[in-house]
Design an enzyme around this catalytic site. Sequence first.
Site, PDB file in Angstrom:
ATOM      1  N   ILE A 109      11.608  -8.195  13.308  1.00  0.00           N
ATOM      2  CA  ILE A 109      13.045  -8.925  13.564  1.00  0.00           C
ATOM      3  C   ILE A 109      13.852  -7.983  14.023  1.00  0.00           C
ATOM      4  O   ILE A 109      13.839  -6.628  13.574  1.00  0.00           O
ATOM      5  CB  ILE A 109      13.610  -9.431  12.374  1.00  0.00           C
ATOM      6  N   TYR A 112      12.958  -3.952  15.176  1.00  0.00           N
ATOM      7  CA  TYR A 112      11.578  -3.631  14.631  1.00  0.00           C
ATOM      8  C   TYR A 112      10.520  -4.176  15.539  1.00  0.00           C
ATOM      9  O   TYR A 112       9.349  -3.857  15.141  1.00  0.00           O
ATOM     10  CB  TYR A 112      11.648  -4.102  13.271  1.00  0.00           C
ATOM     11  N   ASP A 199       6.693  -1.069   9.953  1.00  0.00           N
ATOM     12  CA  ASP A 199       7.032   0.251  10.552  1.00  0.00           C
ATOM     13  C   ASP A 199       5.970   1.162  10.011  1.00  0.00           C
ATOM     14  O   ASP A 199       5.970   2.275   9.566  1.00  0.00           O
ATOM     15  CB  ASP A 199       8.369   0.768  10.111  1.00  0.00           C
ATOM     16  N   THR A 231      11.803   3.251 -10.320  1.00  0.00           N
ATOM     17  CA  THR A 231      13.156   2.596  -9.843  1.00  0.00           C
ATOM     18  C   THR A 231      13.295   1.007  -9.951  1.00  0.00           C
ATOM     19  O   THR A 231      13.334   0.627  -9.112  1.00  0.00           O
ATOM     20  CB  THR A 231      13.525   3.008  -8.460  1.00  0.00           C
ATOM     21  N   GLU A 289      11.407  -5.593  -3.250  1.00  0.00           N
ATOM     22  CA  GLU A 289      10.196  -4.633  -3.898  1.00  0.00           C
ATOM     23  C   GLU A 289      10.722  -4.717  -5.392  1.00  0.00           C
ATOM     24  O   GLU A 289       9.800  -4.893  -6.364  1.00  0.00           O
ATOM     25  CB  GLU A 289      10.541  -3.313  -3.562  1.00  0.00           C
TER      26      GLU A 289
END
Length: 339
Positions: A109, A112, A199, A231, A289
């Site tokens: 998008i 990218y 990426d 995390t 995530e």
Amino acid sequence: MGCCSLRADEVMWRRARSWGIWSPVFSPCSSRGSSSAGIISSGAFTYSPLSCSCFHALHTCEAPAWMSTADVLVMTPWFAPIIWDGVFDSAILDAQFESTTIGLTVFAIKKYVVFLELFLQTAEKHFMVGHRVTYYVFTDRPANVPSVPLAEGRQVVVLEVRNYARWQDVSMHRMKTISNFSQERFLREVDYLVCVDVDMKFSDHVGVEILSPFFGTLHPGFYRAARNDFTYERRPRSQAYIPRDEGDFYYAGGFFGGSVVEVLQLTTACHQAMVVNQANGIEAVWHDESHLNRYLLYHKPTKVLSPEYLWDERMLQRPPFLRRLRYVAVPKNHAEIRH
Ligand SMILES: CC(=O)N[C@H]1[C@@H](OP(=O)(O)OP(=O)(O)OC[C@H]2O[C@@H](n3ccc(=O)[nH]c3=O)[C@H](O)[C@@H]2O)O[C@H](CO)[C@H](O)[C@@H]1O
Ligand SMILES: [Mn+2]
């Protein structure tokens, strides 16, 4: 390290010389408190190198030369295989998955789209070579999708979707889009879905060994970390919340998949959780995530990919037991590319 009674929370994995494959063994040796020294630690489950003297009778002490310092976990505590180089035989698996069609979803998008060419070129070299593959490229700039030569049985399908101003929204809305398209066409068109970041580039074999009803990938930054350092989303009012005393692994948002039905369930659940969060004015700390991690905690994956399948050479020093880097980050200027 002395020998002691067997502890169910200290599972060790060794190469069984006679079989030439990786096998699990329970260690009768205790090394409590060394979770960060282990190759992989996962909260209640601590994995670490063990003393050979305890194992002379099993003939499993001798680590192969390439694993001079440590072993790796090859099975989760719920008996899902963890995929590393050396645990699978591609010839056997390629035959088993001969008539399988794999969909690879990728979002490009706004800026990218620049990643697409290398992504597709390297996928042609390394991703599911010899199998039927459909690349589903979601983009708001269809005219910028490069034309890359494809092997027989492989095709690119460009799907136009809207963009969002914030990169976090682009990333999170992948769940909704994959869910919608799974229902609309993926269920009919492919057997498995593999959902990845764009990426990145393929730099070594990524084949059918990853396929399973539902798989996630160990995040390369946390595969050695203690559970408390994962995390995860820690705010109870967020739909992605994981309490401090729960959690198996920290999974990466950039590589998951499974059968279309499983991916449909996962992406639908994650999207719904994000909708609720948005209504409550909260955004999970690591966006999609975080939601993926919560889903994987309560819906255990049937296969887990090692960080061979997701690595960042600029951010991380490669440990000796990581023999292959299969899918690696392409350096990017975050500020420039996201705006
Ligand atoms: C390797 C890995 O595990 N990456 C995860 C990590 O972020 P990353 O820092 O790797 O995020 P990122 O910038 O790669 O964004 C995620 C993905 O969204 C797409 N994109 C994003 C912005 C944009 O303007 N255009 C566009 O197409 C693209 O496919 C990209 O790969 O954490 C994110 C959530 O915080 C996601 O969970 C990513 O999957
Ligand atoms: Mn990324």
